[in-house]
Scaffold this motif. Structure first.
Motif, PDB file in Angstrom:
ATOM      1  N   THR A  13     -11.289   5.717  12.396  1.00  0.00           N
ATOM      2  CA  THR A  13     -10.051   5.325  11.370  1.00  0.00           C
ATOM      3  C   THR A  13     -10.377   4.274  10.273  1.00  0.00           C
ATOM      4  OG1 THR A  13     -11.382   3.181  12.025  1.00  0.00           O
ATOM      5  CG2 THR A  13      -9.697   3.928  13.780  1.00  0.00           C
ATOM      6  N   ILE A  14      -9.065   4.356   9.565  1.00  0.00           N
ATOM      7  CA  ILE A  14      -9.296   3.994   8.199  1.00  0.00           C
ATOM      8  C   ILE A  14      -8.757   2.453   7.917  1.00  0.00           C
ATOM      9  CG2 ILE A  14      -8.995   4.793   5.860  1.00  0.00           C
ATOM     10  CD1 ILE A  14      -9.700   7.729   5.805  1.00  0.00           C
ATOM     11  N   PRO A  15      -8.681   1.803   8.178  1.00  0.00           N
ATOM     12  CA  PRO A  15      -7.812   0.562   7.820  1.00  0.00           C
ATOM     13  C   PRO A  15      -6.940   0.150   6.870  1.00  0.00           C
ATOM     14  CG  PRO A  15      -9.684  -0.393   8.191  1.00  0.00           C
ATOM     15  CD  PRO A  15     -10.079   1.110   7.736  1.00  0.00           C
ATOM     16  N   THR A  39      -5.558  -1.302   5.687  1.00  0.00           N
ATOM     17  CA  THR A  39      -5.611  -3.095   4.743  1.00  0.00           C
ATOM     18  C   THR A  39      -7.050  -3.527   4.142  1.00  0.00           C
ATOM     19  OG1 THR A  39      -7.014  -3.909   7.145  1.00  0.00           O
ATOM     20  CG2 THR A  39      -4.175  -4.797   6.663  1.00  0.00           C
ATOM     21  N   GLY A  40      -7.510  -2.427   3.289  1.00  0.00           N
ATOM     22  CA  GLY A  40      -8.699  -2.057   3.094  1.00  0.00           C
ATOM     23  C   GLY A  40      -8.500  -1.968   1.360  1.00  0.00           C
ATOM     24  N   ASP A  41      -9.770  -1.346   0.744  1.00  0.00           N
ATOM     25  CA  ASP A  41      -9.546  -0.564  -0.100  1.00  0.00           C
ATOM     26  C   ASP A  41      -9.530   0.508  -0.540  1.00  0.00           C
ATOM     27  OD1 ASP A  41      -9.958  -0.052  -3.081  1.00  0.00           O
ATOM     28  OD2 ASP A  41     -10.615  -2.155  -3.308  1.00  0.00           O
ATOM     29  N   GLU A 100      -6.620   0.595  -5.706  1.00  0.00           N
ATOM     30  CA  GLU A 100      -7.623   0.842  -4.620  1.00  0.00           C
ATOM     31  C   GLU A 100      -6.307   0.699  -3.720  1.00  0.00           C
ATOM     32  OE1 GLU A 100      -6.664  -3.573  -7.113  1.00  0.00           O
ATOM     33  OE2 GLU A 100      -7.206  -1.281  -7.048  1.00  0.00           O
ATOM     34  N   ASP A 101      -4.681   0.465  -3.745  1.00  0.00           N
ATOM     35  CA  ASP A 101      -3.907   0.676  -2.598  1.00  0.00           C
ATOM     36  C   ASP A 101      -3.016   1.704  -2.607  1.00  0.00           C
ATOM     37  OD1 ASP A 101      -3.846  -2.551  -2.856  1.00  0.00           O
ATOM     38  OD2 ASP A 101      -2.319  -1.975  -4.848  1.00  0.00           O
ATOM     39  N   PHE A 156      -3.753   5.131  -0.386  1.00  0.00           N
ATOM     40  CA  PHE A 156      -4.339   5.695   0.394  1.00  0.00           C
ATOM     41  C   PHE A 156      -4.167   7.374   1.552  1.00  0.00           C
ATOM     42  CE2 PHE A 156      -5.085   1.416   1.093  1.00  0.00           C
ATOM     43  CZ  PHE A 156      -6.489   1.330   1.290  1.00  0.00           C
ATOM     44  N   ASP A 180     -12.689   3.613  -1.306  1.00  0.00           N
ATOM     45  CA  ASP A 180     -13.432   3.326  -0.110  1.00  0.00           C
ATOM     46  C   ASP A 180     -14.007   4.919   0.339  1.00  0.00           C
ATOM     47  OD1 ASP A 180     -14.637   0.747  -1.365  1.00  0.00           O
ATOM     48  OD2 ASP A 180     -14.141  -0.340   0.468  1.00  0.00           O
ATOM     49  N   TYR A 181     -12.213   5.365   0.248  1.00  0.00           N
ATOM     50  CA  TYR A 181     -11.645   6.517   1.047  1.00  0.00           C
ATOM     51  C   TYR A 181     -11.507   7.687   0.276  1.00  0.00           C
ATOM     52  CZ  TYR A 181     -12.239   2.523   4.783  1.00  0.00           C
ATOM     53  OH  TYR A 181     -12.770   1.711   5.370  1.00  0.00           O
ATOM     54  N   LYS A 206       0.625  -1.064  -0.013  1.00  0.00           N
ATOM     55  CA  LYS A 206       0.434   0.272  -0.011  1.00  0.00           C
ATOM     56  C   LYS A 206       0.610   1.649   0.340  1.00  0.00           C
ATOM     57  CE  LYS A 206      -3.834  -2.186   0.650  1.00  0.00           C
ATOM     58  NZ  LYS A 206      -4.680  -2.351  -0.369  1.00  0.00           N
TER      59      LYS A 206
END
Length: 214
Positions: A203-205, A207-209, A112-113, A115, A212-213, A82
């Motif tokens: 929080t914005i993990p 490990t997610g996508d 998706e990677d 943030f 989505d943020y 990420k």
């Protein structure tokens, strides 16, 4: 008068010694965690691109571009999965993170990677939020040699397994090093006073996508 002069001179000498000593101590403390290229770097959850200047035409300044290029090298080398872009997005017209996102997408980094941390107003906030908001436990900081000791020191003090990777490409100015001296003093104060960033939030993990943020 002579005694006043001596005390004043001693005070100024001690202050100067303090200003010089802090950067030196940070360098000594963090040098073993700083790597000179992507190939020699350890593996971590994410590459962190700290904020820097955006030019008037909306493109990245040379220092910012060098950080982004290094983060992509770390990603392509499978050192990270990420990329976290941090910067100052305090107003509608001042946005340091979206131009980097566009730059990464243009160079093939999957959406998706990627943030974005819109509230990375300074290095302390960036490192604090990397752990508290994005849930990072390990990170490779893609930045220049003048900045890495402070960033790594703050990250490790806050509980991150933080490593620095050198993004120097000849775009550094002498004033960057002078500015860093004062920034080191502020960082030490933030740590000792347990300062919290201006914004925290949900929080914005990592490990997610990232899609989505936005």
């Amino acid at each position: 008068m002579k005694r006043i002069f001596l005390y004043t001179a001693l005070g100024l000498a001690l202050a100067a010694l303090w200003v010089v000593a802090i950067p030196a101590l940070l360098y000594i403390d963090t040098s073993r965690y700083i790597y000179q290229d992507a190939a020699s770097s350890p593996v971590a959850q994410a590459a962190l691109i700290p904020g820097a200047a955006i030019l008037r035409d909306g493109t990245l300044s040379p220092i910012f571009r060098d950080r982004a290029d290094l983060a992509m090298q770390l990603y392509d080398a499978h050192k990270v999965s990420k990329i976290l872009v941090s910067g100052d997005n305090s107003t509608v017209i001042h946005n340091e993170v979206n131009p980097v996102r566009k730059y990464l997408l243009a160079h093939g980094i999957p959406e998706e990677d990627i943030f974005l941390d819109h509230a990375g107003f300074d290095t302390y906030s960036t490192m604090y939020r990397a752990r508290a908001i994005f849930g990072l436990s390990s990170v490779l900081i893609a930045s220049q040699s003048f900045h890495l000791p402070r960033a790594v020191f703050i990250g490790r003090t806050l509980g991150l397994e933080a490593y620095g990777v050198n993004a120097d490409k000849g775009h550094i100015l002498l004033r960057n090093y002078f500015r860093e001296v004062l920034a080191d003093e502020k960082a030490l104060w933030d740590i000792l006073s347990h300062t919290k960033p201006k914004y925290l939030g949900d929080t914005i993990p990592i490990t997610g996508d990232g899609r989505d943020y936005p």
